[in-house]
Structures are given as structure tokens and as C-alpha cells.
Scaffold this active site. Structure first.
Site, PDB file in Angstrom:
ATOM      1  N   GLY A  12       0.872  -1.343  -0.017  1.00 25.19           N
ATOM      2  CA  GLY A  12       0.173   0.027  -0.151  1.00 25.19           C
ATOM      3  C   GLY A  12       0.930   1.269  -0.100  1.00 25.19           C
ATOM      4  O   GLY A  12       0.473   2.336   0.513  1.00 25.19           O
ATOM      5  N   SER A  42       0.755  -3.981   5.017  1.00 27.69           N
ATOM      6  CA  SER A  42       0.936  -4.239   6.449  1.00 27.69           C
ATOM      7  C   SER A  42       1.601  -2.762   6.923  1.00 27.69           C
ATOM      8  O   SER A  42       2.433  -2.359   6.582  1.00 27.69           O
ATOM      9  CB  SER A  42       2.247  -5.251   6.334  1.00 27.69           C
ATOM     10  OG  SER A  42       2.679  -5.004   7.799  1.00 27.69           O
ATOM     11  N   VAL A  48       7.815   3.381   1.950  1.00 30.11           N
ATOM     12  CA  VAL A  48       9.204   3.937   1.997  1.00 30.11           C
ATOM     13  C   VAL A  48       9.014   5.433   2.131  1.00 30.11           C
ATOM     14  O   VAL A  48      10.032   5.882   2.704  1.00 30.11           O
ATOM     15  CB  VAL A  48       9.961   3.581   0.750  1.00 30.11           C
ATOM     16  CG1 VAL A  48       9.278   4.123  -0.514  1.00 30.11           C
ATOM     17  CG2 VAL A  48      11.506   3.664   0.697  1.00 30.11           C
ATOM     18  N   LYS A  81       6.404  22.071  -9.755  1.00 24.57           N
ATOM     19  CA  LYS A  81       7.773  21.824 -10.163  1.00 24.57           C
ATOM     20  C   LYS A  81       7.747  22.185 -11.640  1.00 24.57           C
ATOM     21  O   LYS A  81       7.027  21.543 -12.485  1.00 24.57           O
ATOM     22  CB  LYS A  81       7.974  20.191  -9.699  1.00 24.57           C
ATOM     23  CG  LYS A  81       9.391  19.868 -10.344  1.00 24.57           C
ATOM     24  CD  LYS A  81       9.804  18.288 -10.115  1.00 24.57           C
ATOM     25  CE  LYS A  81      11.116  17.786 -10.509  1.00 24.57           C
ATOM     26  NZ  LYS A  81      11.082  16.426 -10.562  1.00 24.57           N
ATOM     27  N   ILE A 355       7.678   7.248 -10.141  1.00 25.05           N
ATOM     28  CA  ILE A 355       6.103   7.294 -10.154  1.00 25.05           C
ATOM     29  C   ILE A 355       5.969   7.331 -11.801  1.00 25.05           C
ATOM     30  O   ILE A 355       4.739   6.666 -12.168  1.00 25.05           O
ATOM     31  CB  ILE A 355       5.678   8.561  -9.582  1.00 25.05           C
ATOM     32  CG1 ILE A 355       5.914   8.533  -8.048  1.00 25.05           C
ATOM     33  CG2 ILE A 355       4.100   8.592  -9.794  1.00 25.05           C
ATOM     34  CD1 ILE A 355       5.348   9.528  -7.269  1.00 25.05           C
TER      35      ILE A 355
HETATM   36  C1  LIG Z   1      15.850   7.811  -2.075  1.00 23.51           C
HETATM   37  C2  LIG Z   1      14.623   7.595  -2.887  1.00 23.51           C
HETATM   38  C3  LIG Z   1      14.049   8.593  -3.565  1.00 23.51           C
HETATM   39  C4  LIG Z   1      13.025   8.899  -4.598  1.00 23.51           C
HETATM   40  N1  LIG Z   1      12.807   9.875  -5.128  1.00 23.51           N
HETATM   41  C5  LIG Z   1      11.761   9.715  -6.106  1.00 23.51           C
HETATM   42  C6  LIG Z   1      11.159  10.875  -6.804  1.00 23.51           C
HETATM   43  O1  LIG Z   1      11.446  12.129  -6.577  1.00 23.51           O
HETATM   44  N2  LIG Z   1      10.381  10.697  -7.611  1.00 23.51           N
HETATM   45  C7  LIG Z   1       9.434   9.651  -7.710  1.00 23.51           C
HETATM   46  O2  LIG Z   1       8.632   9.292  -8.651  1.00 23.51           O
HETATM   47  N3  LIG Z   1       9.983   8.438  -6.993  1.00 23.51           N
HETATM   48  C8  LIG Z   1      11.090   8.534  -6.291  1.00 23.51           C
HETATM   49  N4  LIG Z   1      11.502   7.481  -5.874  1.00 23.51           N
HETATM   50  C9  LIG Z   1      10.909   6.243  -5.966  1.00 23.51           C
HETATM   51  C10 LIG Z   1       9.393   6.248  -5.031  1.00 23.51           C
HETATM   52  O3  LIG Z   1       9.797   6.324  -3.642  1.00 23.51           O
HETATM   53  C11 LIG Z   1       8.798   4.947  -5.143  1.00 23.51           C
HETATM   54  O4  LIG Z   1       8.597   4.444  -6.485  1.00 23.51           O
HETATM   55  C12 LIG Z   1       7.418   5.091  -4.539  1.00 23.51           C
HETATM   56  O5  LIG Z   1       7.375   5.511  -3.429  1.00 23.51           O
HETATM   57  C13 LIG Z   1       6.533   3.596  -4.789  1.00 23.51           C
HETATM   58  O6  LIG Z   1       7.160   2.681  -3.747  1.00 23.51           O
HETATM   59  P1  LIG Z   1       6.451   1.304  -3.569  1.00 23.51           P
HETATM   60  O7  LIG Z   1       4.992   1.580  -3.448  1.00 23.51           O
HETATM   61  O8  LIG Z   1       6.886   0.548  -4.657  1.00 23.51           O
HETATM   62  O9  LIG Z   1       7.030   0.749  -2.297  1.00 23.51           O
HETATM   63  P2  LIG Z   1       6.606   1.150  -0.718  1.00 23.51           P
HETATM   64  O10 LIG Z   1       6.468   2.447  -0.459  1.00 23.51           O
HETATM   65  O11 LIG Z   1       7.872   0.700  -0.156  1.00 23.51           O
HETATM   66  O12 LIG Z   1       5.349   0.279  -0.337  1.00 23.51           O
HETATM   67  C14 LIG Z   1       5.657  -0.890  -0.158  1.00 23.51           C
HETATM   68  C15 LIG Z   1       4.372  -1.279   0.400  1.00 23.51           C
HETATM   69  O13 LIG Z   1       4.260  -3.032   0.489  1.00 23.51           O
HETATM   70  C16 LIG Z   1       3.858  -3.407   1.803  1.00 23.51           C
HETATM   71  N5  LIG Z   1       4.497  -4.656   2.186  1.00 23.51           N
HETATM   72  C17 LIG Z   1       5.766  -4.884   2.131  1.00 23.51           C
HETATM   73  N6  LIG Z   1       5.967  -6.428   2.629  1.00 23.51           N
HETATM   74  C18 LIG Z   1       4.787  -6.668   2.971  1.00 23.51           C
HETATM   75  C19 LIG Z   1       4.338  -7.821   3.677  1.00 23.51           C
HETATM   76  N7  LIG Z   1       4.895  -8.965   3.675  1.00 23.51           N
HETATM   77  N8  LIG Z   1       3.000  -7.933   3.839  1.00 23.51           N
HETATM   78  C20 LIG Z   1       2.089  -6.983   3.635  1.00 23.51           C
HETATM   79  N9  LIG Z   1       2.538  -5.726   3.015  1.00 23.51           N
HETATM   80  C21 LIG Z   1       3.775  -5.658   2.939  1.00 23.51           C
HETATM   81  C22 LIG Z   1       4.440  -2.206   2.622  1.00 23.51           C
HETATM   82  O14 LIG Z   1       3.563  -2.116   3.988  1.00 23.51           O
HETATM   83  C23 LIG Z   1       3.960  -1.060   1.980  1.00 23.51           C
HETATM   84  O15 LIG Z   1       2.877  -0.808   2.056  1.00 23.51           O
HETATM   85  C24 LIG Z   1      12.610   7.378  -4.754  1.00 23.51           C
HETATM   86  C25 LIG Z   1      13.039   6.176  -4.112  1.00 23.51           C
HETATM   87  C26 LIG Z   1      14.053   6.318  -3.272  1.00 23.51           C
HETATM   88  C27 LIG Z   1      14.707   5.156  -2.539  1.00 23.51           C
END
Ligand SMILES: Cc1cc2nc3c(=O)[nH]c(=O)nc-3n(C[C@H](O)[C@H](O)[C@H](O)COP(=O)(O)OP(=O)(O)OC[C@H]3O[C@@H](n4cnc5c(N)ncnc54)[C@H](O)[C@@H]3O)c2cc1C
Length: 508
Positions: A12, A42, A48, A81, A355
Site C-alpha cells: 500500500g 502491512s 518507503v 515543479k 512514479i
Molecule cells: C531515495 C529515494 C528517492 C526517490 N525519489 C523519487 C522521486 O523523487 N520521484 C519518484 O517518482 N520516485 C522516487 N523514488 C521512488 C519512489 O519512492 C517509489 O517509486 C514510490 O514511493 C513507490 O514505492 P512502492 O509503493 O513501490 O514501495 P513502498 O512505498 O515501500 O510500499 C511497499 C508496500 O508494501 C507493503 N509490504 C511490504 N512487505 C509486505 C508484507 N510482507 N505484507 C504486507 N505488506 C507488505 C508495505 O507495507 C508497503 O505498504 C525514490 C526512491 C528512493 C529510494
């Protein structure tokens, strides 16, 4: 359940909720009994929560999801931006001498009688204005801390192209509200493991409280943990570390001092000895972080660099460390599992492509998922398109590094021809004789256009042979650039300050 489809998204964060909302809207889930979308996350693990910069495509996505622009800006503490200012990427600063260039989102202005790029290339490099200043008014508008639009203008539209900076956790919450309203079922639970069935397909997922859950399509949005595509299916990871060296980030928040201080409408990307620092002005605070290569400096040095930049060593000492391996899964759709977001891959924060890749994947899944029959019918096509997208972004990001004349080891390693992807090397060879053209790219697999490449190339001081006989057409160039300067002056007079625009939207 013949003819029924169920989609189970695990995770999520922005990836999970954006994909959920997009699929629910596109497939009209709220009004169908033959389709369900469930998202399990979870809260204990959390998201992140970094990634505060977007790309202009976010406007189309938010509009598609029927999210009001003002609501979005208020809920996420967003600011506008208009591009990225790159500080000290071309040269190591010496004796306090710094330089910068601007990468605006706006394409160069169209001139009916001449190519502005050709006119600029034909001018004397020692005296011509910087490329972005010469060919677009957005450089001037952003430099004068103006917003890209007026508060009374329609949502998502403006005379100038733009995206946003925002609080990443607040964006995930907003998308979650929208997804639930669009018919997505939300479950809070922790994934414990997966059972694989025939042909490596996922047979079911085991959760702490809900027990076993099954679905036709499983969407892995578990972020860097990559619980399904990585841990369960073990799809190989393609590291691109030989091209892009950064693998660590330190992220922190800096309280904003004077609430009336001018607010930049661009991301500042300030190069340092082994990477770069992002500096993002949100409504109420600054998001600042440092990206670096652990092969070139250690964590203590990285914290010192960040502390020096902010002028607050205590904030850098507490900054959150995030480790990543730049790259992506070889296949992102395997059988009945498709990965989106950081579970699928992550390159680095430069140019905010996280994104954009989520948006591209969600839109492709929505269109390519067959309403009946094998769910993986389109997997090969999806994988080919996503891999090409990742590879093309690698080229674009590497371009920022490989033209530098900085003298530290990180930067010297970055210009080593062996660290430059072949496709980028070929393009650089072509661009020595002529500027990047739209015909250099295949649109469906690109995030960045030819003009984005032009802004980076010429901002970094790359030389393209002047067109024609090489004789500068000084009169026409001077007239064209003077016209753009004049339009820029008018825009600066007409547009509100960025700070004022944000205030009006939040108070309106
Ligand atoms: C340092 C950094 C800077 C960034 N800057 C940018 C930016 O400027 N612009 C941009 O577009 N992107 C940026 N990104 C990328 C961006 O942060 C991500 O693409 C975006 O936040 C999506 O993350 P996500 O949803 O894939 O993962 P997350 O936000 O980590 O979500 C993971 C989800 O999975 C769930 N989960 C994990 N394991 C389990 C489990 N076992 N059971 C149930 N749930 C679980 C967690 O609870 C969470 O809800 C950046 C990334 C980093 C690391």
C-alpha cells in the site's frame, strides 16, 4: 468462477494504491460483479515514504482518477515543479565558483521560420545565452520564483508544463481514499509467504490474519522487499550498477524558516564528490537528501556532505539511510504475478522516474489484461515494453553523469567509455553532428523526449557541430532570442510568485 476476475495487490505505497485506483477506474470495478480488486498492506512494515518529486505525467493520472488539483495540493502539502536545476554537475566548484544549468519541462518554443536549436548551435559558444534561457520562457519564470499558472486557472492546465513536489506519504493516503471510493477492497494484514503451483504460477498467498488468499492476478507492490517477484518467484534481478553507480540515499526533512521566503518551483540537484543532493521545497518544509555511491565514499563522509549542504549536521546525522541496487527484474510479469513500483525495479532518484514507471505499468496492465482466458497472455509484451522503458531511462540518467568534467574519482569513473551503455554512446556519436531529434526515439517506450536530451546535453556543454556552412546567422538568432526574452518578461509580470500561488490555493 468462470468469467470472473480477481486482482490481489500486495503493498500500500504509491505503487499499490496508484495501481489499485487506476485499475478500479479503468475497469469500472465499482459497477461490476465479475471483477474485484483487493489491496492488502502491512501497516507494521509501512511504506518507503520518500520520492517527493514527480514528472508532468502525474497531472494526466490524477485527472484520470477524478482527483481535484486543489484537493491534491492541499492534502499533500504540494508545490509546483517546473523542472530541475543542476548545480555543479559540469565542473568541480573551485574558489567558490559555482555553475548551474536548468532542465525545464517545457519544450523549446516553436519558431515557424527557423529551428531555435539550430540558431543557438550556430551562435558563438562564448557569448550565446545558456540553452534553456535561449529557447524557452520557463527558465526565466522559474528563476524569478514565479508559479507556472494563476490560481484561478483550471485544474491541471497552464500555459507552462509542470509537475509537483509533494509529501510522499500524504500522496499514498490520498490515492488510498480514491481507490476505496472506486471500489477497491482494503485489507490490513502481513504477507507470510506464497505457494507456487503449476508452471511457477502463484497458487495462493498466506497472510498472518486472513490465512490463504487466492486471485487470478497477483500484483507485487511490496517495494524493495519484492516479496512475490523476488522472494517467491525468484525472477533474476538485472543490476545496472555498471552504468549508474549510486546505491545509497540519506533522506531528511528540514524545517522551513520564514514562511514568506521565496519558494523555488524546481528541484535543486546539487552534485557532490560522489553523487548529488536533492533539495525540494514543499509548502511547509524542505525535503533534502543525498544520493551517493558506496564504492566511492562511506556513510560517514556522505553524512558530512549532507550536513555541510544543509548547514545542520544534526539533521544529517539523523537522516534515514536507504540502500538500493539500481536495476530491475528481468521479467516483471511472470505467469499470474506482475510487479509494479520498486518491487519491479528502481534506478535512482534523479529526474523522478519512480512514479512515471508506476503510471506506465498501471496503464499497461489495465489495457493488456484480458477480460477472460489466460491472465499472462500479454506478459511478454508487457515485459518487452517495461524493459525498454527502464533501459531508455538508464541512458537518459547516465547522460547527466557521463559528460561531466568534474575531477573526483566518482565522476572520472562515470565518463569511462566502458561505463556508458552502447545505445547512449551511439546517440552521442550522432549528436556530435546534429542535435537530438524526435526520430531518435520510439515514443511508446520513452519517458523523455528529444528536447529533454537537448537540455541536458547543452546544459552540460556538449558540442554539436553547427548546422549549414557554420556561419552564424547572428541577426536571426538575436531577434529570436530577444523575442523569447520579451515573452519571458511578460510572463514574469503576469504570473504570481510561487509562494503566493501556493498560499492562494491553500486558502481558497
Ligand atoms: C531515495 C529515494 C528517492 C526517490 N525519489 C523519487 C522521486 O523523487 N520521484 C519518484 O517518482 N520516485 C522516487 N523514488 C521512488 C519512489 O519512492 C517509489 O517509486 C514510490 O514511493 C513507490 O514505492 P512502492 O509503493 O513501490 O514501495 P513502498 O512505498 O515501500 O510500499 C511497499 C508496500 O508494501 C507493503 N509490504 C511490504 N512487505 C509486505 C508484507 N510482507 N505484507 C504486507 N505488506 C507488505 C508495505 O507495507 C508497503 O505498504 C525514490 C526512491 C528512493 C529510494
Amino acid at each position: 468462477m468462470e468469467g470472473k476476475r480477481s486482482i490481489l495487490i500486495v503493498g500500500g505505497g504509491t505503487a499499490g494504491w496508484l495501481t489499485a485506483a487506476y485499475l478500479a477506474k479503468f475497469l469500472d470495478v465499482a459497477n461490476r460483479s465479475d471483477l474485484s480488486v483487493t489491496l492488502v498492506e502491512s501497516p507494521d512494515i509501512g511504506i518507503v515514504g520518500v520520492g517527493e518529486g514527480a514528472f508532468p505525467t502525474i497531472r494526466t493520472t490524477l485527472q484520470f482518477l477524478d482527483i481535484d488539483e486543489r484537493d491534491f495540493i492541499r492534502a499533500t502539502g504540494a508545490t509546483f515543479k517546473q523542472g530541475v536545476r543542476f548545480d555543479d554537475w559540469a565542473r568541480t566548484p573551485t574558489a567558490g565558483r559555482h555553475d548551474h544549468y536548468f532542465h525545464p519541462f517545457e519544450a523549446p518554443l516553436y519558431a515557424p521560420d527557423a529551428s531555435l536549436v539550430s540558431l543557438w548551435l550556430a551562435e558563438n559558444p562564448a557569448t550565446r545565452p545558456p540553452f534553456a534561457e535561449a529557447v524557452t520562457i520557463q527558465h526565466r519564470v522559474a528563476e524569478e520564483r514565479r508559479g507556472p499558472k494563476r490560481a484561478e486557472e483550471d485544474g491541471f492546465s497552464a500555459p507552462l508544463n509542470y509537475a509537483y513536489h509533494f509529501d510522499a506519504a500524504a500522496l499514498a493516503r490520498l490515492l488510498a481514499d480514491r481507490a476505496r471510493a472506486l471500489g477497491v477492497t482494503h485489507v490490513e494484514d502481513r504477507l507470510l509467504g506464497a505457494t507456487l503451483g503449476d508452471r511457477g504460477m502463484i497458487a495462493g498467498l498466506e497472510f498472518e490474519c486472513s490465512g490463504t488468499m487466492t486471485a487470478d492476478l497477483f500484483v507485487d507492490c511490496t517495494g524493495l522487499r519484492a516479496e512475490l517477484i523476488g522472494k517467491a518467484i525468484d525472477e533474476p534481478f538485472v543490476s545496472v550498477r555498471r552504468f549508474l553507480f549510486t546505491d545509497r540515499a540519506l533522506a531528511c526533512r528540514v524545517p522551513r524558516g520564514d514562511p514568506d521566503a521565496p519558494l523555488p518551483s524546481y528541484t535543486i540537484a546539487a552534485a557532490h564528490e560522489a553523487g548529488w543532493i536533492w533539495d525540494i521545497g514543499l509548502r511547509d518544509l524542505r525535503g533534502v537528501g543525498s544520493v551517493y555511491s558506496s564504492n566511492h565514499i562511506d556513510e560517514a563522509r556522505a553524512r558530512d556532505i549532507l550536513g555541510d549542504y544543509i548547514g545542520r549536521p544534526e539533521l544529517a546525522a539523523d537522516a534515514r539511510l536507504i540502500s538500493f541496487d539500481p536495476g530491475y527484474r528481468r521479467r516483471q510479469w511472470v505467469g499470474n504475478c506482475v510487479a509494479v513500483g520498486m518491487a519491479a525495479g528502481f534506478l535512482e532518484p534523479l529526474e523522478s522516474t519512480g512514479i512515471v514507471l508506476i503510471e506506465a505499468a498501471a496503464a499497461m496492465i489495465a489495457e493488456l489484461l484480458p477480460p477472460s482466458g489466460p491472465v499472462d497472455a500479454s506478459a511478454d509484451r508487457f515485459n518487452a515494453l517495461m524493459t525498454a522503458r527502464f533501459d531508455n531511462i538508464v541512458n537518459f540518467l547516465k547522460l547527466h553523469y557521463c559528460l561531466s568534467r568534474r575531477d573526483e574519482p566518482f565522476w572520472r569513473d562515470n565518463v569511462d567509455p566502458g561505463s556508458i551503455p552502447d545505445a547512449l554512446r551511439d546517440m552521442l556519436d550522432r549528436w556530435r553532428c546534429r542535435p537530438p531529434s524526435r526520430f531518435d526515439f520510439t515514443l511508446d517506450v520513452e519517458t523523455f523526449a528529444y528536447f529533454n536530451y537537448q537540455y541536458i546535453l547543452y546544459g552540460m556543454g556538449f558540442r554539436t557541430d553547427p548546422p549549414g556552412s557554420g556561419m552564424p546567422d547572428t541577426g536571426r538568432a538575436a531577434t529570436a532570442f530577444a523575442r523569447i526574452r520579451h515573452f519571458g518578461d511578460q510572463a514574469v509580470d503576469d504570473l504570481p510568485s510561487h509562494r503566493e500561488l501556493i498560499r492562494q490555493i491553500n486558502e481558497g
